[in-house]
Motif scaffolding. Structure first.
Motif, PDB file in Angstrom:
ATOM      1  N   GLY A 176       0.792  -1.223   0.000  1.00  0.00           N
ATOM      2  CA  GLY A 176       0.000   0.000   0.000  1.00  0.00           C
ATOM      3  C   GLY A 176       0.823   1.271   0.000  1.00  0.00           C
ATOM      4  N   CYS A 177       2.171   1.155  -0.062  1.00  0.00           N
ATOM      5  CA  CYS A 177       3.024   2.347  -0.091  1.00  0.00           C
ATOM      6  C   CYS A 177       2.894   3.081  -1.425  1.00  0.00           C
ATOM      7  CB  CYS A 177       4.484   1.960   0.141  1.00  0.00           C
ATOM      8  SG  CYS A 177       4.839   1.373   1.813  1.00  0.00           S
ATOM      9  N   ARG A 178       3.073   4.405  -1.386  1.00  0.00           N
ATOM     10  CA  ARG A 178       2.941   5.207  -2.602  1.00  0.00           C
ATOM     11  C   ARG A 178       4.019   4.847  -3.613  1.00  0.00           C
ATOM     12  NH1 ARG A 178       2.975  11.622  -1.908  1.00  0.00           N
ATOM     13  NH2 ARG A 178       1.153  11.010  -0.654  1.00  0.00           N
ATOM     14  N   PHE A 179       5.236   4.589  -3.106  1.00  0.00           N
ATOM     15  CA  PHE A 179       6.359   4.303  -3.999  1.00  0.00           C
ATOM     16  C   PHE A 179       6.727   2.820  -3.922  1.00  0.00           C
ATOM     17  CE2 PHE A 179       6.935   8.691  -2.475  1.00  0.00           C
ATOM     18  CZ  PHE A 179       6.741   9.362  -3.681  1.00  0.00           C
TER      19      PHE A 179
ATOM     20  N   GLU B 154       9.459   8.295   3.891  1.00  0.00           N
ATOM     21  CA  GLU B 154       8.832   8.595   2.606  1.00  0.00           C
ATOM     22  C   GLU B 154       7.348   8.961   2.788  1.00  0.00           C
ATOM     23  OE1 GLU B 154      11.988   5.383   1.921  1.00  0.00           O
ATOM     24  OE2 GLU B 154      10.442   5.903   3.403  1.00  0.00           O
ATOM     25  N   PRO B 155       6.869   9.916   1.999  1.00  0.00           N
ATOM     26  CA  PRO B 155       5.433  10.241   2.056  1.00  0.00           C
ATOM     27  C   PRO B 155       4.599   9.075   1.512  1.00  0.00           C
ATOM     28  CG  PRO B 155       6.497  11.387   0.219  1.00  0.00           C
ATOM     29  CD  PRO B 155       7.597  10.759   1.026  1.00  0.00           C
ATOM     30  N   GLY B 156       3.465   8.872   2.106  1.00  0.00           N
ATOM     31  CA  GLY B 156       2.576   7.817   1.630  1.00  0.00           C
ATOM     32  C   GLY B 156       3.048   6.421   1.984  1.00  0.00           C
TER      33      GLY B 156
ATOM     34  N   LEU C 183       4.867   2.919   7.727  1.00  0.00           N
ATOM     35  CA  LEU C 183       4.975   3.914   8.786  1.00  0.00           C
ATOM     36  C   LEU C 183       3.606   4.291   9.335  1.00  0.00           C
ATOM     37  CD1 LEU C 183       7.740   6.271   7.321  1.00  0.00           C
ATOM     38  CD2 LEU C 183       7.982   4.564   9.130  1.00  0.00           C
ATOM     39  N   ALA C 184       2.618   4.314   8.459  1.00  0.00           N
ATOM     40  CA  ALA C 184       1.251   4.604   8.908  1.00  0.00           C
ATOM     41  C   ALA C 184       0.755   3.520   9.862  1.00  0.00           C
ATOM     42  CB  ALA C 184       0.316   4.727   7.704  1.00  0.00           C
ATOM     43  N   ALA C 185       1.136   2.260   9.583  1.00  0.00           N
ATOM     44  CA  ALA C 185       0.741   1.157  10.457  1.00  0.00           C
ATOM     45  C   ALA C 185       1.422   1.253  11.817  1.00  0.00           C
ATOM     46  CB  ALA C 185       1.072  -0.176   9.792  1.00  0.00           C
TER      47      ALA C 185
ATOM     48  N   ASP D  79       2.296   4.156  13.219  1.00  0.00           N
ATOM     49  CA  ASP D  79       1.628   5.283  13.882  1.00  0.00           C
ATOM     50  C   ASP D  79       0.286   4.872  14.465  1.00  0.00           C
ATOM     51  OD1 ASP D  79       3.733   6.949  13.273  1.00  0.00           O
ATOM     52  OD2 ASP D  79       2.804   7.759  11.447  1.00  0.00           O
ATOM     53  N   SER D  80      -0.421   4.002  13.772  1.00  0.00           N
ATOM     54  CA  SER D  80      -1.749   3.583  14.238  1.00  0.00           C
ATOM     55  C   SER D  80      -1.682   2.484  15.300  1.00  0.00           C
ATOM     56  CB  SER D  80      -2.586   3.091  13.052  1.00  0.00           C
ATOM     57  OG  SER D  80      -2.067   1.860  12.551  1.00  0.00           O
ATOM     58  N   GLY D  81      -0.511   1.908  15.484  1.00  0.00           N
ATOM     59  CA  GLY D  81      -0.379   0.816  16.446  1.00  0.00           C
ATOM     60  C   GLY D  81      -0.603  -0.550  15.842  1.00  0.00           C
ATOM     61  N   GLU D  82      -0.900  -0.614  14.541  1.00  0.00           N
ATOM     62  CA  GLU D  82      -1.119  -1.906  13.886  1.00  0.00           C
ATOM     63  C   GLU D  82       0.185  -2.706  13.815  1.00  0.00           C
ATOM     64  OE1 GLU D  82      -2.486  -3.713   9.505  1.00  0.00           O
ATOM     65  OE2 GLU D  82      -2.558  -1.539   9.886  1.00  0.00           O
ATOM     66  N   LEU D  83       1.308  -1.998  13.642  1.00  0.00           N
ATOM     67  CA  LEU D  83       2.618  -2.640  13.558  1.00  0.00           C
ATOM     68  C   LEU D  83       3.505  -2.091  14.670  1.00  0.00           C
ATOM     69  CD1 LEU D  83       4.565  -4.489  11.840  1.00  0.00           C
ATOM     70  CD2 LEU D  83       5.289  -2.374  10.697  1.00  0.00           C
ATOM     71  N   ALA D  84       4.150  -2.985  15.406  1.00  0.00           N
ATOM     72  CA  ALA D  84       5.022  -2.551  16.495  1.00  0.00           C
ATOM     73  C   ALA D  84       6.254  -1.852  15.942  1.00  0.00           C
ATOM     74  CB  ALA D  84       5.437  -3.749  17.341  1.00  0.00           C
ATOM     75  N   GLU D  85       6.648  -0.756  16.586  1.00  0.00           N
ATOM     76  CA  GLU D  85       7.843  -0.029  16.160  1.00  0.00           C
ATOM     77  C   GLU D  85       9.076  -0.924  16.252  1.00  0.00           C
ATOM     78  OE1 GLU D  85      10.153   4.201  17.120  1.00  0.00           O
ATOM     79  OE2 GLU D  85       8.349   3.608  18.235  1.00  0.00           O
ATOM     80  N   ARG D  86       9.125  -1.791  17.274  1.00  0.00           N
ATOM     81  CA  ARG D  86      10.242  -2.733  17.415  1.00  0.00           C
ATOM     82  C   ARG D  86      10.358  -3.621  16.203  1.00  0.00           C
ATOM     83  NH1 ARG D  86      11.639  -7.571  17.456  1.00  0.00           N
ATOM     84  NH2 ARG D  86       9.508  -8.118  16.880  1.00  0.00           N
ATOM     85  N   ARG D  87       9.218  -4.035  15.660  1.00  0.00           N
ATOM     86  CA  ARG D  87       9.194  -4.941  14.508  1.00  0.00           C
ATOM     87  C   ARG D  87       9.809  -4.261  13.279  1.00  0.00           C
ATOM     88  NH1 ARG D  87       8.717 -10.117  12.777  1.00  0.00           N
ATOM     89  NH2 ARG D  87       7.167 -10.461  11.175  1.00  0.00           N
ATOM     90  N   LEU D  88       9.455  -3.006  13.029  1.00  0.00           N
ATOM     91  CA  LEU D  88      10.013  -2.295  11.880  1.00  0.00           C
ATOM     92  C   LEU D  88      11.510  -2.053  12.081  1.00  0.00           C
ATOM     93  CD1 LEU D  88       9.719  -0.872   9.180  1.00  0.00           C
ATOM     94  CD2 LEU D  88       8.999   1.203  10.412  1.00  0.00           C
TER      95      LEU D  88
END
Length: 372
Positions: A298-301, A309-311, A315-317, A319-328
């Protein structure tokens, strides 16, 4: 440990021998499976018994040129009888799977260093039991280590199974921990085990049947040998208690060793591993982080690096808590390491190719073959 092999009566099919392996056996040699390796020699199991064998000059030369060619536990080998009654290991049969760790370490500045070469920890393994203690010292299970070992397992060609050991030490929060581990290893079976009281051992043992081979990998103190003993139903591997004071495990197992289990199946016990570098990654990291790969659609690029990167859907996931920051953060770390190892490997191969051509040109000048 002496394996239960009676001279002249052992059926190698119980160790996984089949017609496809027989087709690869060099003429005039005898098949055997490597059960243990120690200082340039191997302990092998053949149909006529168990032997200590030395490596032939050809095998030693191959291993000197490429560490991956060094015999390791789980290998199928070709033996040749010597006049004095001993046997010599003269060749390895092609490996079906190989768990390889990269030669990666941390330098004094905290950066990555290494020679780009790998080491085979186990060969011809069907299942990899990634053993991670529910508690290690004062910390909970290391999800980053689980991700790393599962990625290497997928790359090896084996099937990963995560075993959370010593669950009897974690009185609260086990269900939450197991959910976190399942999130770190999508699509992988996860078992909670207490080898001390037998909980979960049968479920783990159920992954082995017939002549399947498993290897148990994890840090020192994870209870790997205790798990092997529980699956074997006997004290086949020596165990020790975790050290008092720092909670760290003792290095009881000092050799990788192939253990035939009663009722079928084999397991390789291993020493504790502190760090396992990636080696020639292709799909392993993507399989471990299939959730991030799905979000990235679903990323723009199309070439989004999930940094700023925008879009960026990833990163949106976060921010929303859907994906853990540790995981990324773990994904970024393994991607950087895989790219670094690939670059080191390419540089080493280029260096070797350059060295070979220099030798060829030097020989041509010496013999005058380049003269008109």
């Amino acid at each position: 440990m002496s394996l239960p092999v009676d001279a002249g009566s052992f059926d190698l099919s119980l160790l996984g021998w089949d017609d496809s392996l027989a087709a690869e056996l060099p003429e005039g040699t005898t098949p055997a499976r490597v059960a243990r390796v120690d200082r340039g020699a191997a302990e092998v199991i053949a149909a006529t018994g168990q032997y200590q064998v030395q490596y032939s000059a050809q095998v030693r030369r191959a291993a000197a040129a490429d560490p991956l060619a060094l015999p390791c536990v789980g290998d199928w080998a070709a033996l040749r009888a010597l006049p004095e009654g001993r046997h010599e290991l003269v060749a390895l049969l092609p490996r079906r799977t190989a768990f390889v760790r990269g030669g990666v370490s941390r330098d004094s500045r905290g950066g990555l260093s290494g020679d780009g070469q790998g080491q085979v920890l186990a060969a011809n393994v069907d299942v990899v039991f990634v053993a991670e203690p529910a508690m290690h010292a004062t910390d909970l299970a290391d999800l980053g280590r689980v991700e790393r070992l599962v990625a290497l397992t997928w790359e090896s060609g084996g099937t990963p199974v995560v075993v959370i050991t010593k669950t009897d030490l974690l009185h609260l929060g086990l269900d939450d921990l197991l959910d976190d581990v399942r999130g770190a290893a999508p699509g992988v079976d996860v078992h909670a085990v207490s080898a001390m009281n037998g909980e979960g051992v049968d479920e783990v043992r159920g992954h082995l049947s017939g002549a399947k081979t498993a290897v148990v990998l994890g840090p020192s103190g994870a209870g790997k040998s205790t798990l092997v003993n529980a699956m074997a139903g006997a004290e086949v591997m020596e165990t020790q208690q975790v050290r008092a004071g720092d909670g760290r495990g003792r290095h009881t197992t000092v050799h990788r060793e192939l253990i035939p289990l009663p009722g079928g199946g084999l397991v390789i016990d291993t020493p504790g591993i502190r760090r396992v570098g990636l080696y020639e990654m292709s799909d392993g990291v993507d399989l471990v982080f299939s959730d991030i790969e799905a979000l990235a659609q679903g990323c723009r690029f199309a070439d989004c690096g999930h940094q700023s990167e925008p879009g960026c859907a990833v990163l949106a996931a976060v921010d929303s808590g859907e994906l853990a920051e540790r995981r990324l953060a773990s994904w970024h770390k393994l991607q950087r390491e895989a790219a670094w190892m690939a670059a080191r490997t390419d540089a080493r191969l280029r260096s070797e190719q350059t060295r070979k051509w220099k030798i060829i040109h030097k020989e041509m000048r010496r013999t005058g073959r380049n003269r008109p």
